[in-house]
Design a protein around this motif. Structure first.
Motif, PDB file in Angstrom:
ATOM      1  N   MET A 237       0.225   2.044   0.123  1.00 25.99           N
ATOM      2  CA  MET A 237      -1.081   1.561  -0.310  1.00 25.99           C
ATOM      3  C   MET A 237      -1.569   0.411   0.554  1.00 25.99           C
ATOM      4  O   MET A 237      -2.770   0.291   0.830  1.00 25.99           O
ATOM      5  N   GLY A 238      -0.649  -0.441   0.996  1.00 25.65           N
ATOM      6  CA  GLY A 238      -1.045  -1.538   1.869  1.00 25.65           C
ATOM      7  C   GLY A 238      -1.571  -1.046   3.205  1.00 25.65           C
ATOM      8  O   GLY A 238      -2.612  -1.517   3.697  1.00 25.65           O
ATOM      9  N   THR A 241      -4.984   0.537   2.924  1.00 23.83           N
ATOM     10  CA  THR A 241      -6.029  -0.461   2.707  1.00 23.83           C
ATOM     11  C   THR A 241      -6.590  -0.974   4.030  1.00 23.83           C
ATOM     12  O   THR A 241      -7.812  -1.171   4.175  1.00 23.83           O
ATOM     13  N   PRO A 360      -2.136  -3.529  -2.908  1.00 22.02           N
ATOM     14  CA  PRO A 360      -3.314  -3.777  -2.072  1.00 22.02           C
ATOM     15  C   PRO A 360      -3.891  -5.175  -2.253  1.00 22.02           C
ATOM     16  O   PRO A 360      -4.405  -5.774  -1.302  1.00 22.02           O
ATOM     17  N   TYR A 363      -1.436  -7.595  -0.310  1.00 18.63           N
ATOM     18  CA  TYR A 363      -1.640  -7.449   1.125  1.00 18.63           C
ATOM     19  C   TYR A 363      -3.048  -7.889   1.534  1.00 18.63           C
ATOM     20  O   TYR A 363      -3.255  -8.410   2.641  1.00 18.63           O
ATOM     21  N   GLY A 364      -4.022  -7.674   0.648  1.00 21.89           N
ATOM     22  CA  GLY A 364      -5.382  -8.131   0.949  1.00 21.89           C
ATOM     23  C   GLY A 364      -5.455  -9.638   1.083  1.00 21.89           C
ATOM     24  O   GLY A 364      -6.125 -10.174   1.983  1.00 21.89           O
ATOM     25  N   THR A 376      -0.909  -5.661   8.312  1.00 16.59           N
ATOM     26  CA  THR A 376      -0.425  -4.299   8.510  1.00 16.59           C
ATOM     27  C   THR A 376       0.994  -4.308   9.068  1.00 16.59           C
ATOM     28  O   THR A 376       1.832  -3.483   8.676  1.00 16.59           O
TER      29      THR A 376
END
Length: 408
Positions: A237-238, A241, A360, A363-364, A376
């Motif tokens: 999911m990361g 994104t 997400p 990581y966001g 990333t």
């Protein structure tokens, strides 16, 4: 003697036929429910216009469906210890379809939210109960069939939202939802008519307390498996994104980014289909090391390469990103006493779905602080962090294999 051999062969054929029927029906059901889940993405812009909603309320609609689906999986698994899982699957699928009927009839945000929560509650039944049904039907050979079951969900995610997008060209969204709901009711009827009985998930107290079951070793192995599943979902999911932003930084247009995502999803579906069988042949450890190591290497390559070669790698990256999940699902029954299979799948799916919601965001925040490229790269590092956990899991699996009657 010949009659005994003939009778044994007939029983084997009947068991194989029942197992194949279980896989077929649960696969269709999985495609329906996963399609229902992702259908919301197609309808969010429509609902924004219809009900004059802001982005926060639109996100809440998606969260109502996903939250009820994730939150009710464990209670559903416990219910299946007392009631035949087939009956729960039928009622859950019918309830999910009814939710979309009510969504099509809704006239306000509150009514729409209630309808989606109801549909999500119905969808909470299919992951733990259907996975357990396939696992029991195939026994020790369940890894490959569980991979197929996992793959059918991706077919539904691709087909149902695309079908509704086409229907919206020729009819209103309300009528389109009523058609989709009718399809759900037909699937519920199909489960009732064609799926073999699942039976209750519980066993006797004597069986559950016997030394042949997993005990503390099984719980430790399952916790390790769950940790791998949570991290694997976070990686997937990361990365997804940030992928559109990485491609835009390399000069990709919006259609090119859409094509790139489609290539990842196609590779992901192929990975779910093939890696379950691969895990059955070369083992969980080797498969996880290949998929997670490959994920880390390919993410690094996508970061470093220009646009065209980076896009060319995306189908293979999709295989690696999604392939691990089928191996993990196939390992759940090996670390679980038979009477707790539904509960184990419910815990596993709840953990991975929760990770998919939270990762997400985390990581966001990292991307806001350090930039999308570094965020990333962190997903690649997370994939590598799974490899030591896989070595620990392999030790638990080896111990489990030496325990007598660890699976029935």
């Amino acid at each position: 003697m010949s009659e005994l051999v003939t009778g044994s062969a007939d029983r084997c054929r009947d068991e194989r036929a029942r197992a194949a029927r279980t896989l077929m029906v649960t696969g269709v059901n999985h495609a329906l429910h996963d399609g229902y889940t992702d259908l919301i993405y197609v309808l969010l812009p429509v609902w924004q216009t219809e009900f004059a909603l802001g982005y926060g309320l639109l996100a809440l609609l998606r969260g109502l469906y996903a939250g009820t689906m994730a939150g009710l999986q464990i209670p559903v698994a416990r219910l299946a210890e007392r009631i035949d899982g087939k009956m729960i699957l039928v009622l859950g699928t019918a309830l999910s379809a009814l939710g979309y009927v009510l969504a099509g009839l809704s006239g306000s945000f509150l009514a729409l939210g209630f309808a989606l929560a109801l549909s999500g509650a119905g969808s909470s039944t299919q992951h733990p109960l259907a996975s357990a049904a396939v696992s029991r039907a195939y026994g020790a050979a369940a890894r490959g069939p569980l991979g197929i079951y996992n793959f059918t969900g991706d077919l539904g995610k691709a087909a149902i939202p695309a079908l509704v997008a086409l229907l919206l060209v020729i009819m209103s969204w309300r009528h389109a939802l009523l058609l989709v709901a009718c399809a759900g009711l037909l699937v519920a009827a199909g489960i009732a008519l064609w799926m073999p009985a699942v039976g209750k998930g519980h066993a006797s107290r004597k069986a559950s307390s016997s030394p042949g079951h997993a005990g503390d070793k099984g719980r430790g192995g399952f916790n390790c498996l769950l940790a791998i599943g949570v991290l694997d979902t976070a990686v997937r999911m990361g990365f997804l994104t940030f992928l559109p932003f990485l491609l835009r930084g390399k000069g990709a247009s919006l259609p090119t980014s859409g094509l790139a995502l489609a290539l990842v999803f196609i590779g992901g579906a192929a990975g779910k289909f093939t890696c379950g069988w691969l895990g059955a042949r070369i083992g969980t450890l080797r498969t996880v090391l290949v998929t997670e190591g490959g994920t880390a290497a390919l993410i690094a390559a996508v970061l470093a390469l220009p646009l065209t070669p980076a896009i060319a790698l995306l189908p293979l990256l999709g295989v690696m990103l999604n392939g691990t999940s089928s191996v993990l699902y196939g390992t759940v029954p090996e670390l679980t006493p038979p009477h707790l299979t539904e509960r184990a799948f419910a815990l596993f799916y709840s953990g991975t779905i929760g990770s998919g919601a939270i990762a997400p965001v985390l990581y966001g925040l990292l991307g806001d602080a350090l930039g999308p490229s570094i965020a990333t790269a962190t997903t690649a590092a997370t994939a590598l962090a799974i490899c030591p956990l896989a070595l620990v899991l392999d030790r638990y699996l080896a111990k489990q294999a030496t325990m007598p009657h660890s699976r029935v």
